[in-house]
Design a protein around this motif. Sequence first.
Motif, PDB file in Angstrom:
ATOM      1  N   ARG A 100     -26.798 -48.951  21.151  1.00  0.00           N
ATOM      2  CA  ARG A 100     -27.872 -49.182  22.017  1.00  0.00           C
ATOM      3  C   ARG A 100     -28.401 -48.095  22.905  1.00  0.00           C
ATOM      4  N   LEU A 101     -29.707 -48.052  23.069  1.00  0.00           N
ATOM      5  CA  LEU A 101     -29.961 -47.023  24.266  1.00  0.00           C
ATOM      6  C   LEU A 101     -29.961 -47.920  25.662  1.00  0.00           C
ATOM      7  N   PRO A 102     -29.865 -47.347  26.642  1.00  0.00           N
ATOM      8  CA  PRO A 102     -29.985 -47.972  27.941  1.00  0.00           C
ATOM      9  C   PRO A 102     -31.193 -48.828  28.169  1.00  0.00           C
ATOM     10  N   THR A 103     -31.006 -50.054  28.777  1.00  0.00           N
ATOM     11  CA  THR A 103     -31.950 -50.907  28.880  1.00  0.00           C
ATOM     12  C   THR A 103     -33.334 -50.551  28.991  1.00  0.00           C
ATOM     13  N   GLY A 104     -34.290 -50.654  28.162  1.00  0.00           N
ATOM     14  CA  GLY A 104     -35.571 -50.347  28.378  1.00  0.00           C
ATOM     15  C   GLY A 104     -36.078 -48.832  27.882  1.00  0.00           C
ATOM     16  N   ARG A 105     -35.067 -47.925  27.513  1.00  0.00           N
ATOM     17  CA  ARG A 105     -35.351 -46.659  27.092  1.00  0.00           C
ATOM     18  C   ARG A 105     -35.926 -46.755  25.606  1.00  0.00           C
ATOM     19  N   ARG A 106     -36.785 -45.900  25.407  1.00  0.00           N
ATOM     20  CA  ARG A 106     -37.251 -45.753  23.869  1.00  0.00           C
ATOM     21  C   ARG A 106     -36.809 -44.661  23.061  1.00  0.00           C
ATOM     22  N   TYR A 107     -35.952 -43.806  23.737  1.00  0.00           N
ATOM     23  CA  TYR A 107     -35.306 -42.760  23.064  1.00  0.00           C
ATOM     24  C   TYR A 107     -33.902 -42.072  23.885  1.00  0.00           C
ATOM     25  N   GLY A 108     -33.246 -41.296  23.253  1.00  0.00           N
ATOM     26  CA  GLY A 108     -32.240 -40.636  23.771  1.00  0.00           C
ATOM     27  C   GLY A 108     -32.400 -39.101  23.446  1.00  0.00           C
ATOM     28  N   VAL A 109     -31.691 -38.378  24.191  1.00  0.00           N
ATOM     29  CA  VAL A 109     -31.889 -36.758  24.122  1.00  0.00           C
ATOM     30  C   VAL A 109     -30.527 -36.126  23.976  1.00  0.00           C
ATOM     31  N   VAL A 110     -30.382 -35.478  22.914  1.00  0.00           N
ATOM     32  CA  VAL A 110     -28.795 -34.922  22.547  1.00  0.00           C
ATOM     33  C   VAL A 110     -28.739 -33.565  23.608  1.00  0.00           C
ATOM     34  N   ALA A 111     -27.669 -33.680  24.593  1.00  0.00           N
ATOM     35  CA  ALA A 111     -27.680 -32.402  25.357  1.00  0.00           C
ATOM     36  C   ALA A 111     -26.194 -32.411  25.507  1.00  0.00           C
ATOM     37  N   GLY A 112     -25.654 -31.171  25.572  1.00  0.00           N
ATOM     38  CA  GLY A 112     -24.105 -30.739  25.859  1.00  0.00           C
ATOM     39  C   GLY A 112     -23.475 -30.284  24.801  1.00  0.00           C
ATOM     40  N   THR A 113     -23.947 -30.100  23.683  1.00  0.00           N
ATOM     41  CA  THR A 113     -23.111 -29.943  22.282  1.00  0.00           C
ATOM     42  C   THR A 113     -22.808 -28.312  22.480  1.00  0.00           C
ATOM     43  N   ALA A 114     -23.698 -27.321  22.980  1.00  0.00           N
ATOM     44  CA  ALA A 114     -23.151 -25.968  23.091  1.00  0.00           C
ATOM     45  C   ALA A 114     -22.251 -25.924  24.250  1.00  0.00           C
ATOM     46  N   ARG A 115     -21.929 -26.891  25.168  1.00  0.00           N
ATOM     47  CA  ARG A 115     -21.010 -26.771  26.201  1.00  0.00           C
ATOM     48  C   ARG A 115     -19.827 -27.224  25.701  1.00  0.00           C
ATOM     49  N   LEU A 116     -19.838 -28.316  24.844  1.00  0.00           N
ATOM     50  CA  LEU A 116     -18.745 -28.643  23.953  1.00  0.00           C
ATOM     51  C   LEU A 116     -18.016 -27.752  23.098  1.00  0.00           C
ATOM     52  N   VAL A 117     -18.874 -26.842  22.365  1.00  0.00           N
ATOM     53  CA  VAL A 117     -18.573 -25.743  21.547  1.00  0.00           C
ATOM     54  C   VAL A 117     -17.803 -24.798  22.453  1.00  0.00           C
ATOM     55  N   ASP A 118     -18.418 -24.655  23.679  1.00  0.00           N
ATOM     56  CA  ASP A 118     -17.973 -23.438  24.513  1.00  0.00           C
ATOM     57  C   ASP A 118     -16.473 -24.025  25.204  1.00  0.00           C
ATOM     58  N   LEU A 119     -16.203 -25.340  25.291  1.00  0.00           N
ATOM     59  CA  LEU A 119     -15.091 -25.862  25.899  1.00  0.00           C
ATOM     60  C   LEU A 119     -13.819 -26.142  24.794  1.00  0.00           C
ATOM     61  N   LEU A 120     -14.289 -25.993  23.667  1.00  0.00           N
ATOM     62  CA  LEU A 120     -13.431 -26.256  22.497  1.00  0.00           C
ATOM     63  C   LEU A 120     -12.770 -24.734  22.423  1.00  0.00           C
ATOM     64  N   ALA A 121     -13.317 -23.742  22.658  1.00  0.00           N
ATOM     65  CA  ALA A 121     -12.613 -22.451  22.327  1.00  0.00           C
ATOM     66  C   ALA A 121     -11.265 -22.479  23.295  1.00  0.00           C
ATOM     67  N   ASP A 122     -11.157 -23.282  24.442  1.00  0.00           N
ATOM     68  CA  ASP A 122     -10.272 -23.318  25.449  1.00  0.00           C
ATOM     69  C   ASP A 122      -9.427 -24.300  25.281  1.00  0.00           C
ATOM     70  N   PHE A 123      -9.662 -25.120  24.407  1.00  0.00           N
ATOM     71  CA  PHE A 123      -9.002 -26.579  24.277  1.00  0.00           C
ATOM     72  C   PHE A 123      -7.529 -26.340  23.539  1.00  0.00           C
ATOM     73  N   ARG A 124      -6.384 -25.804  24.723  1.00  0.00           N
ATOM     74  CA  ARG A 124      -5.219 -25.502  24.206  1.00  0.00           C
ATOM     75  C   ARG A 124      -4.354 -26.233  25.344  1.00  0.00           C
ATOM     76  N   PHE A 125      -3.030 -26.427  24.967  1.00  0.00           N
ATOM     77  CA  PHE A 125      -2.057 -27.105  25.902  1.00  0.00           C
ATOM     78  C   PHE A 125      -1.064 -25.823  26.064  1.00  0.00           C
ATOM     79  N   ASP A 126      -1.004 -25.408  27.093  1.00  0.00           N
ATOM     80  CA  ASP A 126      -0.065 -24.119  27.700  1.00  0.00           C
ATOM     81  C   ASP A 126       1.392 -24.581  27.972  1.00  0.00           C
ATOM     82  N   GLU A 127       2.064 -24.016  28.397  1.00  0.00           N
ATOM     83  CA  GLU A 127       3.610 -24.192  28.783  1.00  0.00           C
ATOM     84  C   GLU A 127       3.454 -25.420  29.819  1.00  0.00           C
TER      85      GLU A 127
END
Length: 431
Positions: A39-66
């Motif tokens: 569901r969308l937030p109460t009363g809202r008529r659309y959502g906007v996709v944002a942050g996907t490029a940031r997610l891809v950028d963060l994925l490059a460093d998604f590692r578990f170091d020592e």
Amino acid sequence: MHSSRPALLTDHYELTMVSAALRDGTADRHCVFEVFTRRLPTGRRYGVVAGTARLVDLLADFRFDEADVAFLRDSGVVDEPTAEWLSRYRFSGDIDGYAEGELYFPGSPILTVSGTFAECVLLETLTLSVLNHDSAIAAAAARMVTAARGRTLIEMGARRANEEAAVAAARASYLAGFGYTSNLAAGQRYRIPTAGTAAHAFTLLHDDEPTAFASQVAAQGKSTTLLVDTYDIAQGIRNAIAVAGPDLRAVRIDSGDLAVLAQHSRELLDSLGATETKIIVSGDLDEYAIAALAAEPVDMYGAGTAVVTGSGAPTAGLVYKLVEVDGRSVVKRSEHKATVGGRKVAVRRHKPSGTATEEVVSHGAPEPQPGDRALQRRYVTNGEPEPLPSLTESREHLRQCLISIPWEGLKLSAGDPTIPVTVVSADQPEG
């Protein structure tokens, strides 16, 4: 990579599942996860996709170091086999999704993550943390842009948010159509135009207002903006024009009845010959306050708290759910939280005029119709990122999407989602 390392942005329960799946042999099953909202937030008529490029950028460093692995082992979060697996972790799957700036509705499969169960389930918290925040900000900001009716907006909310969230919010606001941000980190990181002026503290520092204004103009030139409401606004405007002359770029009002003050300020500026001096207003503005000023002589709006908190909806309510295992559809049947199984594709249907009418979500490619537009694109292939649109291109994409929806979709009043989403299976005819 521009922010803190994301590896331990992982929930304890994700590692519980990984440990158990490694032990029982299900960790390598090929799985598909989808991100959507019920569901969308109460009363809202659309959502906007944002942050996907940031997610891809963060994925490059998604590692578990020592140090990460040692913490998890020493804390008893994971056993030794899981610790060894995490030390070698690299996401090697695929990610598809809606473009940044795309509109979405309940049931829209805005992101699809596929790969082994273990590697995909680890991305749930990271994915939702980024998309829920950025999409919430972008949707609120887009409503403010609509309310502004072509007037420029400045994002000024850094002091009302976590330091990294503030930068992400500035990016999401710019994506939504804001013209500037006052956040210099966002300006540096994402090449967003920056703007700002002095605060009341600068005026109070000096012995009087004209001295403060003269100092600012000497340093910044007449293209600066002078804050005129520290004491008396009318006298502040007179002082500003007396110091800078009638070609001062702008004055800012940050308090009071902005509708009345904007009218009086415009009249006073014009009487002083400053007919081209702009009026900027700020002070707890949201989309409703901006809309209420539509008829007033305001040239620019500064929005802070409301935009960085999603204007009452600080999260987009997105979820990350398993929908397919080894090619087999799986569903969750919990009351009020049921899911639709199987990997899906989505198209948006349009009238010949270009107005969007429906979103079709299907388990196979739907029967193509004139005016169909595919909504998903590839972001990551075998763990490697694909070329992404620029922030400017994503900003234009959202502008075009908002043009395409029915006019009632842009209303600020409460209403149902603008575009219905129809889910059909490969063997179920549409309609």
